[in-house]
Write a protein that holds these residues in place. Structure first.
Motif, PDB file in Angstrom:
ATOM      1  N   LEU A  11       0.780  -1.359  -0.044  1.00  0.00           N
ATOM      2  CA  LEU A  11      -0.011   0.015  -0.016  1.00  0.00           C
ATOM      3  C   LEU A  11       0.734   1.145   0.135  1.00  0.00           C
ATOM      4  CD1 LEU A  11      -2.889   1.223   0.120  1.00  0.00           C
ATOM      5  CD2 LEU A  11      -2.740   1.091   2.648  1.00  0.00           C
ATOM      6  N   GLY A  12       1.860   1.462   0.866  1.00  0.00           N
ATOM      7  CA  GLY A  12       2.986   2.437   0.882  1.00  0.00           C
ATOM      8  C   GLY A  12       3.470   2.420  -0.538  1.00  0.00           C
ATOM      9  N   LEU A  13       3.857   1.472  -1.041  1.00  0.00           N
ATOM     10  CA  LEU A  13       4.622   1.754  -2.569  1.00  0.00           C
ATOM     11  C   LEU A  13       3.650   1.992  -3.648  1.00  0.00           C
ATOM     12  CD1 LEU A  13       7.224   0.756  -4.336  1.00  0.00           C
ATOM     13  CD2 LEU A  13       6.044  -1.326  -4.452  1.00  0.00           C
ATOM     14  N   PHE A  14       2.397   1.700  -3.461  1.00  0.00           N
ATOM     15  CA  PHE A  14       1.413   2.348  -4.425  1.00  0.00           C
ATOM     16  C   PHE A  14       1.239   3.679  -4.273  1.00  0.00           C
ATOM     17  CE2 PHE A  14      -3.339   3.112  -5.092  1.00  0.00           C
ATOM     18  CZ  PHE A  14      -3.168   2.711  -6.590  1.00  0.00           C
ATOM     19  N   ILE A  15       0.840   4.074  -2.771  1.00  0.00           N
ATOM     20  CA  ILE A  15       0.669   5.462  -2.872  1.00  0.00           C
ATOM     21  C   ILE A  15       2.038   6.212  -3.218  1.00  0.00           C
ATOM     22  CG2 ILE A  15       0.704   7.105  -1.034  1.00  0.00           C
ATOM     23  CD1 ILE A  15      -0.981   5.238   0.740  1.00  0.00           C
ATOM     24  N   LEU A  16       3.217   6.013  -3.036  1.00  0.00           N
ATOM     25  CA  LEU A  16       4.571   6.550  -3.686  1.00  0.00           C
ATOM     26  C   LEU A  16       4.367   6.769  -5.055  1.00  0.00           C
ATOM     27  CD1 LEU A  16       7.048   7.866  -2.644  1.00  0.00           C
ATOM     28  CD2 LEU A  16       8.215   5.358  -3.007  1.00  0.00           C
ATOM     29  N   ILE A  17       4.113   5.425  -5.606  1.00  0.00           N
ATOM     30  CA  ILE A  17       3.987   5.642  -7.403  1.00  0.00           C
ATOM     31  C   ILE A  17       3.012   6.469  -7.781  1.00  0.00           C
ATOM     32  CG2 ILE A  17       3.360   4.217  -9.136  1.00  0.00           C
ATOM     33  CD1 ILE A  17       4.641   1.731  -7.803  1.00  0.00           C
ATOM     34  N   PHE A  24       3.419  13.923  -9.563  1.00  0.00           N
ATOM     35  CA  PHE A  24       4.590  14.955  -9.702  1.00  0.00           C
ATOM     36  C   PHE A  24       5.182  15.136 -11.051  1.00  0.00           C
ATOM     37  CE2 PHE A  24       9.195  15.332  -9.790  1.00  0.00           C
ATOM     38  CZ  PHE A  24       9.284  16.587  -9.196  1.00  0.00           C
ATOM     39  N   LEU A  25       5.245  13.951 -11.789  1.00  0.00           N
ATOM     40  CA  LEU A  25       5.836  14.024 -13.106  1.00  0.00           C
ATOM     41  C   LEU A  25       4.909  14.746 -14.332  1.00  0.00           C
ATOM     42  CD1 LEU A  25       7.588  10.465 -13.510  1.00  0.00           C
ATOM     43  CD2 LEU A  25       8.765  12.917 -13.122  1.00  0.00           C
TER      44      LEU A  25
END
Length: 124
Positions: free
Chosen positions: A13-19, A25-26
């Motif tokens: 879940l943390g990785l998904f939110i980061l992505i 941002f991009l």
């Protein structure tokens, strides 16, 4: 086992939110580089202008001078900005290095232990 599964799920879940945040941002950066929906053209000058000298004591160098291997005068004791300590000079080579002798020695009072005896940056 249930706790381990919870840690794995929270990690994903943390990785998904980061992505998701990185993708947002991009897209913001990409949109800010466009004017009227068209990408901005980068201005590329053919001749690099010499830098403006703000301090008359400190010499100004171009980016090519900072990254080139030094051939005569070094810009610093490391030779170039990459601190490669490489010189293209050929006055000292494998046939005459045995004839070199030290001209002076000084004691700085630091690094008195034997393990520091070979540490130095000689200025030649």
């Amino acid at each position: 086992m249930e706790r381990k599964n919870g840690l794995v799920i929270s990690g994903f879940l943390g990785l998904f939110i980061l992505i998701v945040f990185f993708t947002i941002f991009l897209s913001k950066v990409e949109n800010s580089e466009k004017v009227d929906g068209k990408p901005q053209e980068e201005k590329v000058e053919e001749n690099e202008k010499p830098p403006v000298v703000l301090d008359p004591i400190t010499p100004a160098f171009t980016s090519n001078e900072l990254t080139a291997l030094p051939s005569e005068n070094w810009i610093g004791n490391g030779g170039n900005v990459f601190n490669q300590r490489y010189s293209t000079l050929d006055e000292i080579n494998s046939s005459n290095i045995k004839n070199l002798k030290g001209k002076w020695v000084t004691k700085l009072g630091s690094g008195l232990e034997f393990k520091y005896s070979g540490e130095a940056s000689p200025v030649v």
